[in-house]
Every structure is written in structure tokens, then in C-alpha cells.
Design a protein around this motif. Structure first.
Motif, PDB file in Angstrom:
ATOM      1  N   UNK A 607       0.821  -1.208   0.000  1.00  0.00           N
ATOM      2  CA  UNK A 607       0.000   0.000   0.000  1.00  0.00           C
ATOM      3  C   UNK A 607       0.864   1.272   0.000  1.00  0.00           C
ATOM      4  N   UNK A 608       1.890   1.268   0.868  1.00  0.00           N
ATOM      5  CA  UNK A 608       2.720   2.463   0.979  1.00  0.00           C
ATOM      6  C   UNK A 608       3.591   2.674  -0.258  1.00  0.00           C
ATOM      7  N   UNK A 609       3.903   1.587  -0.952  1.00  0.00           N
ATOM      8  CA  UNK A 609       4.644   1.714  -2.210  1.00  0.00           C
ATOM      9  C   UNK A 609       3.808   2.479  -3.232  1.00  0.00           C
ATOM     10  N   UNK A 610       2.509   2.126  -3.322  1.00  0.00           N
ATOM     11  CA  UNK A 610       1.627   2.841  -4.248  1.00  0.00           C
ATOM     12  C   UNK A 610       1.530   4.317  -3.858  1.00  0.00           C
ATOM     13  N   UNK A 611       1.388   4.557  -2.562  1.00  0.00           N
ATOM     14  CA  UNK A 611       1.223   5.920  -2.074  1.00  0.00           C
ATOM     15  C   UNK A 611       2.490   6.750  -2.304  1.00  0.00           C
ATOM     16  N   UNK A 612       3.638   6.103  -2.224  1.00  0.00           N
ATOM     17  CA  UNK A 612       4.909   6.835  -2.286  1.00  0.00           C
ATOM     18  C   UNK A 612       5.125   7.533  -3.622  1.00  0.00           C
ATOM     19  N   UNK A 613       4.605   6.978  -4.709  1.00  0.00           N
ATOM     20  CA  UNK A 613       4.804   7.628  -6.012  1.00  0.00           C
ATOM     21  C   UNK A 613       4.131   8.997  -6.035  1.00  0.00           C
ATOM     22  N   UNK A 614       2.963   9.118  -5.398  1.00  0.00           N
ATOM     23  CA  UNK A 614       2.302  10.415  -5.300  1.00  0.00           C
ATOM     24  C   UNK A 614       3.025  11.357  -4.358  1.00  0.00           C
ATOM     25  N   UNK A 615       3.530  10.807  -3.239  1.00  0.00           N
ATOM     26  CA  UNK A 615       4.243  11.630  -2.263  1.00  0.00           C
ATOM     27  C   UNK A 615       5.537  12.206  -2.832  1.00  0.00           C
ATOM     28  N   UNK A 616       6.147  11.459  -3.761  1.00  0.00           N
ATOM     29  CA  UNK A 616       7.422  11.912  -4.345  1.00  0.00           C
ATOM     30  C   UNK A 616       7.224  12.807  -5.564  1.00  0.00           C
ATOM     31  N   UNK A 635       8.772  -3.536   3.885  1.00  0.00           N
ATOM     32  CA  UNK A 635       8.415  -2.888   2.619  1.00  0.00           C
ATOM     33  C   UNK A 635       7.950  -1.454   2.852  1.00  0.00           C
ATOM     34  N   UNK A 636       7.181  -1.263   3.908  1.00  0.00           N
ATOM     35  CA  UNK A 636       6.664   0.069   4.219  1.00  0.00           C
ATOM     36  C   UNK A 636       7.805   1.038   4.495  1.00  0.00           C
ATOM     37  N   UNK A 637       8.813   0.571   5.259  1.00  0.00           N
ATOM     38  CA  UNK A 637       9.914   1.459   5.624  1.00  0.00           C
ATOM     39  C   UNK A 637      10.856   1.715   4.456  1.00  0.00           C
ATOM     40  N   UNK A 638      10.968   0.769   3.562  1.00  0.00           N
ATOM     41  CA  UNK A 638      11.741   1.019   2.346  1.00  0.00           C
ATOM     42  C   UNK A 638      11.086   2.147   1.538  1.00  0.00           C
ATOM     43  N   UNK A 639       9.752   2.090   1.451  1.00  0.00           N
ATOM     44  CA  UNK A 639       9.019   3.135   0.727  1.00  0.00           C
ATOM     45  C   UNK A 639       9.139   4.481   1.450  1.00  0.00           C
ATOM     46  N   UNK A 640       9.013   4.464   2.788  1.00  0.00           N
ATOM     47  CA  UNK A 640       9.105   5.705   3.559  1.00  0.00           C
ATOM     48  C   UNK A 640      10.482   6.346   3.439  1.00  0.00           C
ATOM     49  N   UNK A 641      11.522   5.521   3.481  1.00  0.00           N
ATOM     50  CA  UNK A 641      12.878   6.041   3.349  1.00  0.00           C
ATOM     51  C   UNK A 641      13.048   6.769   2.022  1.00  0.00           C
ATOM     52  N   UNK A 642      12.499   6.174   0.975  1.00  0.00           N
ATOM     53  CA  UNK A 642      12.559   6.787  -0.359  1.00  0.00           C
ATOM     54  C   UNK A 642      11.774   8.095  -0.387  1.00  0.00           C
ATOM     55  N   UNK A 643      10.608   8.108   0.277  1.00  0.00           N
ATOM     56  CA  UNK A 643       9.766   9.308   0.318  1.00  0.00           C
ATOM     57  C   UNK A 643      10.498  10.452   1.018  1.00  0.00           C
TER      58      UNK A 643
END
Length: 828
Positions: A607-616, A635-643
Motif C-alpha cells: 500500500x505504501x509503495x503505491x502511495x509513495x509515487x504520489x508523495x514523491x 516494505x513500508x519502511x523502504x518506501x518511507x525512506x525513499x519518500x
């Protein structure tokens, strides 16, 4: 020294009642190809936010915030917003010695003029001499010796091939080449680098010039609400008449929003002035269709009286006038389909309009269809505003269907015997085709055209056009079944049809509080969206539970989410498809969302991976994200780190998640990024251990650290964890001002490390929470010793123990502004 006013076409009528427009700094030169009325309506829903306004005379002056010189300014604004008038006012103030006296020459060009020189070759000096003969007559052949401003108005109308990647470099202003090569090198700064350039454009064409060549992007915002009133009070000297008109416009949300555009204010004023003269005490027009029909009638009357020698009581729709309007309508529709707003002789010929006849039209219908001549004598034609073209295009489609049964909105334009004999008066077929075609447009370029087309089906509007319409169509049931299952723009169409039944139905549900319990149809959801978006109140907080805590409800209300400042989506059990949709909303340039709360939803998968593209996405404005108790995974924290490495996030709440040490490392790597802008991080109740503090300590002492507040309440950090954090808190790179360590299993040993921090010259701490820890009096005494340090900066300290102050140092006692949860003990 006598200054030359090189070229101002005429002193526009608008300048006599000129109302100052705001030029605001900021934004990007990115493309926005949405229908401009949509952009105006979107802007009207956003709360006013502080913006940097720029006076025209300061346009090229460097501000204290920026060291570099401003050479090229790109000014955006929708059609009719006042871009041309602002450039003319700038030139006029200069010519009349009111402003910009350090500038020696202003050379205003329009792209309409330059387009007709596409096959010609000029040097830059030759181009100036061609348009401004005074310069040649004065013997000026070297522009390098003067402070010069070039104005290029209407980039969106440019038909020159502006290829910035393949154009040869030109530095000599006396060397001849094509006009497009001259422009490109002038914009690049290769040609006459000392000159200033001011380029205006509609938003959809803003990206034609690479951003590397633009020093500042500005925007003409149009009239604010007070400026709308100012305009009408200047336009109508009679105070009572002005007040009535202002009051009427405020009662119609559509008219009030459209008056953001100065040209529409002028059209509205022209219409309402005429209606007040001819209909004393009568009802004033309140829909866009009514306004534009009246505008057309006013111009027909002017032609009849002024040019044909008729009387005001004579019928204004003579056969000749009808032919003119039919021809202009055909041109409007054909060119609207091609996306053209300006027309040349070849465009008119394609539509079967004789060029001499077109000149006649522009002479007698000047307020509808303009002929413009540059100093170069080729003729250019346009409607005074895009909305006038859209109205005439809709009128052409309506008239064609009524008179011949031909449906111009269908791909295969055939006229059956059935339609000829029986179906001329049934507009539902035409309207259905128009609705379907409008819905296929991703940018809504037919939205306003559709509103006009549907508005023309009303019997009251057809009555206004009596004499132009040889027949009338039936509209009694066209709005009953066709429009209610369509998207939001169609509710504007219902407004044009004076049908508010569906909207009123939903408003009653809102008032009664039944909405969260009722099962709504798709049409009712659309009505709800329309009501919420049309509300005059700022869309501050969107709380899904207020309507229905379901996935279907959220997906249908996404336009409202996009327009809201804060979205509360807690406890909603959302699926992946919702997060994809939310990501799209976050990345939209129309989004107003600055805070998103997704707490108590499971985000353990993708879920957070999908959300991260919009956040970035660079368009994303979100600065606060709450993910409390969301079952976050690796997975969530990998996405958050990228964000964190590529977003505008200022506040992140991850409280009540079970976070492993490895996941804290991922988070910390994002915090250490030079692009990270996070100021506040909440990690309370996250089962963090002393080993987690090692990763956090590294982030806090990072050279790029931006954290101001860190909440670690109710984690088992213990003394070893605090000792590790204390090292980073003394780093000159650490910016932390608030640290919460309540319930972290700390003893008096932690106080020794923290005392060192509080007396450190490099520490930034202002607030420290040590409540719910077993510090004992001995630990608090250690903290008290730091109070003697001249580097003590703390002003809020929370603890369960007593704190001891030396009564010999009253000055330092006063440094501690606020101590909570414990008494003061003074010792001598």
C-alpha cells in the motif's frame, strides 16, 4: 533627453477604469492543459494563502532573497485574465514617466505579429527597425548601448517552430536569420544578453520555453473579491446601480467565480447595464448562457442602430445579421475543434468566409470578433475571449440541429429522413452526443461549450433568441434522465437548465444528518461532490466517516479529497486500489492536501509503495502524514525512506507500530538525505530498543539533519540508548529542539548524559520530557547543575521528581521558564 515611445497600439478602454491586478511570484513553467474555466473554479475553492506579489515596476529588480539578476520573466494567466493589459499599462506608465525611468526603450511585440513573418529573414536590429520605424529614423543601430526591455505577448499563440535543441547559435544582432532563430537566441541569452525579456502565456503553453532560460515565473491571478467590487463601482458611477449589480453577481456562484476574469467582468457589466435600462424591475440573468445571449443581442442592436441606421425598436435579427452570426458560429466551432483561438486568412477561407466579409464583421461586431493588424499588414482575427468562441460554437451546433436535423457532435454526421420529418425538435439526441463527447476529453476542453449547448435548450433562452432561431426545440424532459448519471461538470449544465432538484435532495440529507446512513446512487454521490466543491466555505477538513466510512464512498468523493487541506481516513480498511487513487490525487497539480491521516489502516503489504509515487511527485504539497497503528512492514519502511529523500514532508507520525531495529535503520537513512525536509518525527509506543538509538543518533548528527522534534515516548530505550542519543545531541549539526523520553525506563544514569547535553554550547534543545521515569532525586540534581551553565537553553522540562536550584544564582533560575509535574526546591 526626449524618450521615444516606440509602440503602443492604442490606449485601451480598460485603462480608463483600470483596476490593479496582482502579479504573484512562484509556480513553475509546467504545462496545465485543463480547460481554463476549470482552473478558475479550482482556484476559487482554495483558501487564500500568502503569496509574494510583485509590482510591475519591480519586475526585473532583484529581491533581497535572490542574488542573481532577473533577465527573463515568464508570466502565466488564463485567457482574458489581463496579461496584455498589464503589459500595456507597464509600457504606458514608462512612456508617461510614471515608472521604470532607468529603462531607455521598451519594444512590445505580439506573437500574432511575429507569426506572419515566418517566411521572412531579419537581424534583431532589422526586426526592431521593421516594427519601430522611429528607432531607424533616429539612426540607432546598436542596441547594446541601451537598457532595453522586450515584451513578447501571447506565447500560446506562437506558430513559429521554437526548437531550442537544434537551433544554431547567433550572437550578432546585425546578422539576418529567421524570426524563430532570433527569438530562441534572444531567450537563451546568446543574443543581446543585456536585454530584459517579459513573455506572457496561457498555462497550457508555458513549457514551450525550457525552464533553464527563465529566471522567474509569475502569474496574473485575476480579480480578488474586493477587486471585483472595485471594478463594478468604477464602471457604474451610480452607487445604487453598482450595489445592485454586485449583489446580483454574489447570488450566482457561477457568475461570481467567472468574474475572476476581467474580460468577463466587462461582458457582465455590458449585459447588466443594458438589461437594467430595458427591463426596469425585471429579473437579471443569472446563468452563463443568459449572459452570453444578452451580450450577443446587445451587439446586434448596436450594429442595427450605429451602422445600419435603424431604430432601437427595430428587430435586430435581420437576415444579414443572422448570416453574420451563422458564419461566425461555424468558424467558432470548426476552430474550437482544432484548438485554435486566433485565425489567419487561410483559416477563414477553410470555413468559407470571404476575407472582405470578415473585415466587415470585425468592423461592426468589434466586441465579438476582432480584426488586428500589426505594423506588418497581414490581418489576424480572433474572438474577444475563448468563452465567446465557445458560446458561438454551441449556438452553431444548436442552430444546425434545429434547422436541418444535422447532429454535428456525432462522428458520422448523417441526416436521416426520420430526423428531417419528426425529430427536429427533439434535442435529447444532440445533447446525449455532446455529453458523451465532452466526457471523453481528459482536460475538459468542451466543458463550457457543453454548458452553453444545454442552456440553449431552455425555452426561456430560446425566447431571447427569437428572430435568430427559425424554429425552437423541445426541452421539457431533456434533463430528467440524461444528465443525472454523469460527472460533476454536468451539474453546471443543470444550473444552465435551472434544474436544482437533485442538488436540493442531497442538501436535505446533509441537513438532516441522514447522509452517513443512506445508500446513495451514483448520481447522488455526484451531486454531493458538486455541493461540497461549490461551497463558499473553505474545504478545510475532509472526514470520510461524516459521509460513509467505505471504500466506495472515498473513491466517489476523491475530487473533494483533492480540494481539501486535510483528509481524515482513519479506521477505513482501505484496499490497494484506494491507495493508487490517493497517490494520483497527491500528485495532482490541483491538489490542496497538506495533511493526510491514514492511522488504523493496515499498510503491511504494498500500500505504501503505491502511495509513495504520489508523495514523491514534485506537485505534491503534503507536509503532514499520520500512519499511527498501521502494521508497517519492512516494505513500508523502504518506501518511507525513499519518500523522505524526495518529498516536502515536514511531519511524520509512526506511533503505535511495532518497529524493528533494521526498520529504524531504513528510516534513518532517509533522514540523513540532504533532500529530507522532515521537522517532526513521532515514534511513541513503537517497541524501540537501545539499539534503535544508534541509527537515530546517526541521523540527528548528520550534516543535513532538519529534525526539530523527536517523540520517543514509551519505548524501552534505557540508559544506554539515551547515552547514545546524547552524543548526537551535542553535535553542531544537530537541530533538535524538542525531545520526548517519557516512559523510556530511564534511571539517574541518563541524567548525567543529558546534563552534559544541556550545558553544551552546540545543543539546540528547548524542551525535554523525562516524565514517567525513575530518575530519583540524585538524577534530577545532576540536571540542576547544568542550569548553572551559560549555554543552558532549555525552557520546558517535564519530570516526576523535584528539581534543586541554587538560590545564589537567580539569573539562571529564570532561564527555566516552565517546569512541569514537580515542585521547586531551593537550597543555599
Amino acid at each position: 533627453e526626449k524618450k521615444l515611445l516606440c509602440h503602443i497600439y492604442t490606449r485601451p478602454e480598460e485603462l480608463s477604469i483600470y483596476t490593479e491586478l496582482y502579479i504573484t511570484e512562484g509556480g513553475t513553467a509546467e504545462v496545465n492543459d485543463e480547460h481554463e474555466v476549470r482552473q478558475i473554479e479550482t482556484a476559487s475553492r482554495k483558501p487564500d494563502r500568502p503569496e509574494i506579489t510583485i509590482r510591475q515596476e519591480d519586475l526585473f529588480k532583484a529581491s533581497p532573497e535572490r542574488d542573481d539578476q532577473i533577465r527573463t520573466v515568464l508570466t502565466k494567466g488564463v485567457a482574458g485574465i489581463g496579461k496584455t493589459v498589464i503589459t500595456q499599462k507597464y509600457s504606458l506608465d514608462w512612456a508617461e514617466d510614471k515608472a521604470n525611468q532607468d529603462i531607455q526603450f521598451i519594444f512590445p511585440f505580439t506573437f500574432r505579429e511575429l507569426n506572419v513573418l515566418n517566411e521572412e529573414k531579419f537581424s534583431l536590429v532589422g526586426l526592431v527597425h521593421h516594427f519601430f520605424t522611429e528607432i531607424e529614423e533616429a539612426g540607432i543601430c546598436s542596441l547594446e548601448d541601451f537598457r532595453v526591455v522586450f515584451i513578447f505577448d501571447g506565447l500560446d499563440e506562437c506558430r513559429l517552430p521554437l526548437n531550442f535543441h537544434k537551433t544554431t547559435i547567433l550572437t550578432d544582432p546585425r546578422k539576418s536569420t529567421s524570426v524563430d532563430v532570433l527569438l530562441i537566441n534572444l531567450i537563451r541569452g546568446k543574443l543581446l544578453p543585456s536585454a530584459h525579456l517579459w513573455i506572457t502565456t496561457r498555462p497550457a503553453a508555458a513549457n514551450q520555453i525550457p525552464h533553464d532560460y527563465v529566471d522567474m515565473v509569475t502569474e496574473v491571478r485575476g480579480f480578488t473579491d474586493p477587486q471585483k467590487e472595485e471594478y463594478f463601482r468604477k464602471r457604474f458611477r451610480d452607487e445604487e446601480q453598482a450595489s445592485r449589480i454586485i449583489s446580483h453577481i454574489k447570488t450566482s456562484r457561477t457568475l461570481h467565480i467567472m468574474c475572476h476574469i476581467p474580460v468577463f467582468c466587462w461582458i457582465t457589466a455590458t449585459v447588466l447595464e443594458n438589461v437594467l435600462k430595458t427591463r426596469e424591475g425585471g429579473e437579471l440573468p443569472k446563468t452563463l448562457t443568459e449572459i452570453y445571449i444578452h451580450f450577443l443581442v446587445v451587439q446586434a442592436k448596436v450594429k442595427k442602430v450605429k451602422y445600419d441606421g435603424g431604430d432601437e425598436t427595430d428587430p435586430h435579427w435581420s437576415p444579414e445579421n443572422r448570416k453574420v452570426i451563422e458564419s461566425l458560429g461555424k468558424l467558432a466551432f470548426d476552430q474550437l475543434q482544432k484548438g485554435n483561438l486566433i485565425f489567419y486568412e487561410s483559416d477563414l477561407t477553410e470555413c468559407g468566409i470571404d476575407i472582405r466579409a470578415a473585415s466587415v464583421y470585425s468592423g461592426v461586431f468589434t466586441q465579438i470578433f476582432k480584426e488586428e493588424r500589426g505594423l506588418y499588414q497581414d490581418k489576424v482575427f480572433c474572438f474577444i475571449h475563448l468563452t465567446v468562441q465557445e458560446f458561438l460554437a454551441a449556438l452553431h451546433v444548436h442552430l444546425t440541429f434545429i434547422n436541418s436535423g444535422l447532429n454535428l457532435m456525432e462522428e458520422q454526421q448523417t441526416t436521416s429522413m426520420w430526423s428531417k420529418l419528426f425529430n427536429k425538435s427533439n434535442l435529447q439526441t444532440l445533447q446525449k452526443s455532446a455529453v458523451d463527447k465532452a466526457l471523453q476529453s481528459p482536460n475538459g476542453h468542451l466543458d463550457l461549450f457543453l454548458r452553453f449547448l444545454l442552456g440553449l435548450s431552455l425555452q426561456t433562452n430560446q425566447t431571447l433568441l427569437r428572430g435568430l432561431l427559425t424554429q425552437t426545440g423541445s426541452s421539457s424532459q431533456t434533463n430528467q434522465t440524461l444528465l443525472r448519471e454523469k460527472i460533476i461538470n454536468l451539474f453546471h449544465c443543470l444550473n444552465e437548465l435551472n434544474d436544482g432538484s437533485l442538488v436540493e435532495e442531497i442538501q436535505q440529507s446533509l441537513r438532516s444528518g441522514r447522509l452517513s446512513r443512506d445508500k446513495l446512487s451514483p448520481a447522488q454521490w455526484s451531486a454531493l461532490v458538486f455541493i461540497l466543491l461549490s461551497s463558499e466555505k473553505d474545504l478545510d477538513v475532509f472526514d470520510l466517516k461524516k459521509y460513509s466510512a467505505s471504500e466506495e464512498a472515498l473513491l466517489r468523493l476523491l475530487p473533494v479529497v483533492e480540494a481539501s487541506n486535510k483528509a481524515l481516513l482513519t479506521h477505513c480498511n482501505l484496499s490497494e486500489r484506494v491507495y493508487k487513487a490517493l497517490s494520483s490525487v497527491l500528485g495532482s497539480q490541483c491538489s490542496s492536501m497538506i495533511e493526510l491521516d491514514l492511522s488504523y489502516n493496515s499498510l503491511e503489504n504494498s500500500e505504501l509503495e503505491f502511495l509513495s509515487s504520489g508523495l514523491k511527485n514534485p506537485q505534491c504539497k503534503l507536509n503532514t502524514l499520520r500512519l499511527s497503528q498501521c502494521n508497517l512492514s519492512v516494505k513500508s519502511f523502504e518506501a518511507l525512506s525513499s519518500v523522505l529523500c524526495s518529498s516536502r514532508l515536514r511531519e511524520l507520525d509512526l506511533s503505535c507500530n511495532n518497529i524493528w531495529d533494521s526498520e529504524v535503520k531504513l528510516l534513518s537513512s532517509g533522514l540523513e538525505s540532504p533532500q529530507c525536509t522532515l521537522n517532526m518525527l513521532r515514534l511513541s509506543h513503537c517497541n524501540l530498543s537501545e539499539r534503535s538509538c544508534e541509527a537515530l543518533s546517526s541521523a540527528l548528527s548528520s550534516q543535513s539533519s532538519s529534525l526539530k522534534e523527536l517523540d520517543l515516548n514509551n519505548n524501552s530505550l534505557q540508559d544506554s540508548g539515551v547515552k547514545c542519543l546524547s552524543v548526537s545531541l551535542q553535535s553542531p549539526h544537530c537541530t533538535l529542539e524538542t525531545l520526548r523520553l517519557s516512559g523510556c525506563f530511564l534511571s539517574e544514569r541518563s541524567c548525567e548524559a543529558l546534563s552534559s547535553v544541556l550545558s553544551s554550547q552546540s545543543s539546540s534543545l528547548r524542551e525535554l520530557d523525562l516524565s514517567n521515569n525513575d530518575l530519583k532525586d540524585s538524577g534530577v540534581k545532576l540536571l540542576s547543575t547544568a542550569l548553572q551553565s551559560p549555554h543552558w537553553k532549555l525552557n520546558t522540562l517535564r519530570s516526576d521528581q523535584r528539581i534543586f536550584f541554587s538560590s545564589n544564582d537567580v539569573t539562571n533560575q529564570l532561564k527555566l521558564i516552565k517546569c512541569e509535574f514537580f515542585p521547586f526546591i531551593f537550597v543555599s
